[in-house]
Design a protein around this motif. Structure first.
Motif, mmCIF file in Angstrom:
data_model
loop_
_atom_site.group_PDB
_atom_site.id
_atom_site.type_symbol
_atom_site.label_atom_id
_atom_site.label_comp_id
_atom_site.label_asym_id
_atom_site.label_seq_id
_atom_site.Cartn_x
_atom_site.Cartn_y
_atom_site.Cartn_z
ATOM 1 N N VAL A 81 0.866 -1.176 0.000
ATOM 2 C CA VAL A 81 0.000 0.000 0.000
ATOM 3 C C VAL A 81 0.901 1.224 0.000
ATOM 4 N N GLY A 82 0.631 2.122 -0.929
ATOM 5 C CA GLY A 82 1.487 3.294 -1.017
ATOM 6 C C GLY A 82 0.908 4.375 -1.893
ATOM 7 N N THR A 83 1.816 5.136 -2.502
ATOM 8 C CA THR A 83 1.432 6.307 -3.282
ATOM 9 C C THR A 83 2.268 6.382 -4.556
ATOM 10 N N VAL A 84 1.603 6.677 -5.670
ATOM 11 C CA VAL A 84 2.331 7.015 -6.889
ATOM 12 C C VAL A 84 2.300 8.529 -7.015
ATOM 13 N N THR A 85 3.440 9.088 -7.388
ATOM 14 C CA THR A 85 3.550 10.524 -7.610
ATOM 15 C C THR A 85 3.921 10.736 -9.065
ATOM 16 N N THR A 86 3.170 11.603 -9.742
ATOM 17 C CA THR A 86 3.408 11.847 -11.161
ATOM 18 C C THR A 86 4.495 12.898 -11.350
ATOM 19 N N LYS A 87 4.944 13.012 -12.588
ATOM 20 C CA LYS A 87 5.969 13.997 -12.922
ATOM 21 C C LYS A 87 5.468 15.422 -12.723
ATOM 22 N N ALA B 251 -6.911 4.476 -5.854
ATOM 23 C CA ALA B 251 -7.997 5.279 -5.284
ATOM 24 C C ALA B 251 -8.054 6.604 -6.038
ATOM 25 N N LYS B 252 -9.244 7.063 -6.253
ATOM 26 C CA LYS B 252 -9.408 8.339 -6.981
ATOM 27 C C LYS B 252 -9.258 9.507 -6.057
#
Length: 131
Positions: free
Chosen positions: A98-104, A130-131
């Protein structure tokens, strides 16, 4: 004498704790790396390679075209700068990250990745965003 034995005992406990943490990081490191590579492949346009890194169960449920449809619903996944996993739960040959994606562009989205170890290699079994 007593204080020396106590110090040795505490030192032994500390070594055991450090060893346990090190072993846990070695075990979870491989699963985190494979999950991260899935997102890296997608972000770099290597959809076929990302799909190849999924489990047979994933492929039975999700075609490569279905994966493309999913990515169209979550376009941020095609522009990932970083993936961080704050929680990893392992049970035998299965793991949940479980975590987070960070975009450019700096946007972020919570993700959950189900992984399965097959023939010694971790493979993506499922992805939730998740939205």
């Amino acid at each position: 004498r007593y204080s020396r034995r106590l110090a040795m005992f505490i030192g032994g406990i500390a070594v055991l704790m450090i060893t346990a943490v090190w072993l846990r990081s070695m075990i979870t490191g491989a699963v985190v790396l494979e999950a991260s590579m899935f997102f890296t492949d997608i972000s770099n346009g290597r959809i076929e390679q990302a799909y190849a890194g999924t489990s047979d169960a994933f492929k039975e449920a999700v075609s490569q075209q279905d994966l493309l449809t999913f990515l169209n619903q979550y376009p941020a996944l095609r522009n990932v700068q970083n993936v961080s996993f704050e929680n990893t739960t392992m049970r035998g040959t299965f793991a949940t990250l479980v975590g987070t994606v960070t975009t450019k562009s700096g946007a972020s989205a919570p993700v959950s990745v189900e992984m399965e170890k097959i023939d010694g290699k971790w493979k993506v079994r499922g992805v939730r965003v998740a939205k």
